[in-house]
Scaffold this active site. Sequence first.
Site: not given
Ligand code: HC1
Length: 589
Positions: A280, A283, A307, A327, A366, A369, A374, A523
């Site tokens: 990132e 980028e 993220c 990103s 998550k 996700e 994708e 998070c």
């Molecule tokens: Fe997160 Fe991440 S920090 S998004 O907040 O970018 O869930 O903990 O796992 O994928 O590393 C959440 C936390 C996590 C991702 C990372």
Amino acid sequence: KLNMTINGLPVEISAGKTILEAAEEQGLKIPTLCHHKDLCVAGNCRVCVVEVTGQNRLSAACATPCEEGMEILTNSLKVRNSRKQIIELLLAEHNADCTKCYRNGNCELQTLASEYKIMTQDFLELVPLKNYTIDAFSPSIIKDDSKCIKCQRCVRTCAELQGVNALTVAHKGDQMKITTFFEKAMRDIVCTNCGQCVNHCPTSALVEKNYIEEVWEAIANPNKHVVVQTAPAVRVGLGEELGLKPGKRVTGQMVAALKRLGFDSVLDTDFTADLTIIEEGTELLTRLKKVLVEKDESVTLPMATSCSPGWIKYIEHMYPEHLENLSTCKSPQQMFGALVKTYYANARNLEPENIVSVSIMPCTAKKYEAFRPEMHDSGYRDVDYVLTTRELAILIKQAGLDFNKLEPVKYDRLMGESSGAAVIFGATGGVMEAALRTAYEIVTGREVPFENLNITPVRGIDGIREASIKIENPVKEWAFLDGVELKCAIAHGLVNAKTVMDSVRAGTADYHFIEFMACPGGCLGGGGQPIPTNPEIRQKRSEAIYAEDEGLLIRKSHENPEIKKLYKDFLKEPLGEVSHHLLHTQYTK
Ligand code: HC1
């Protein structure tokens, strides 16, 4: 100060407090259901009623401000009987099949029913329980109306913390219910899957969709190699679910527990958080070059982090014309999944189809996700099952492990090593801080002095924060950045993301880089973290995250030796062909 009495004892209370707050200050607990420290006052459950002498009605303690000379009774016969009746009425409308309930043992209504010893069934037939909906279509959240007590915490959470308004109140009287736009399934509306409604629900009307049995089955299958990754914020939350105080870091014990549960390899999402910073960061610098030097008008700034999957779903729904700002990096969870079934499989001589990739996340989005179309770039589903911090605690309890007696153990190698910069991803501002630690060194060729590693301007709890860094004396490759003031912003909680995105949409935001996290606090306050979550608890978890970073020898992503090895052996270079294929994606309207 106001002079009042509570239960006959004279007290001095600061002006502006409610009766509930005044009682709490005096060490008196008044039960509540609709009240939550994250949310505005609603006063609709009435469980917190108290007597105020001179008034011939009971008052809701959460919604009544203290006044000079007030005489308050929090435990009179009238108060207790009223509360008991209210709880009985709530139970009469509620599917109180507690032994079969996912929140059995951590339900605020169940706790109150137990404390008030509701043994009678006076109202049982009053409102026959029928015609309720259980919506289990979402990969993240189950909404079970039979468990709903209509306190509206979820509605206020979705509106006030997230500005999404996916949940609302419909109908009146005994027809009243919490529902969605045209009563559609949660899967089919603007819900971001963030799970804040789950965290704020006092019962199990909203819970995560759990994948506990699927994971046990994978572990029990001798033909499967089950790999688990743990997110940054899980290590500062898990202990709460296992009886420890908020703010206790349990990284080593958590790894020990995962090994005892039977996972074949216990690895760290922090590893790919470090990788995210390299990809990132590169980028961002590439975009800056294209905009500032090449005057390439097809390249968009500010660049936004990508993220947090709740944030991704939010921008897809609310600001689809700004997807180019995101990103192209996948989240660390998904980068990890893609690497496990390629890089890790090769290195371990495993067939990717025999690998089951599990992640432990503080997040319900998550789960969604991992299901996204994708996220199959390894040729398989990159992450097979996502469990929340709460689900991991259930596994640990089911396995009969005495968590506190476990000796701390280190993560396995190959994708198990990480830096302090990765740990702080779990707190709001952490991704920005991690990126700045690395970007500064790449651009200037100089090391960030140890005493400056804590980049405090980006830390804190304000919903929107701004910081800027003036770049001086960069190395030749980045000479065009000399004198440039790199402007950054941080927003957590989608209601704050909205404010920042409105300014991006209006063209008034002159930032280069913005960190967005869907959940309050980042998070560590995610929808999959232990319940309760409130501002004090989030603060403790945040302190624990930063303490974990300070205790590590490696605190910059680009210094992680396993990341260097990954580039040498597999990826070759940031934003290279392999990275492009496995680690990046583009979200489309
Ligand atoms: Fe997160 Fe991440 S920090 S998004 O907040 O970018 O869930 O903990 O796992 O994928 O590393 C959440 C936390 C996590 C991702 C990372």
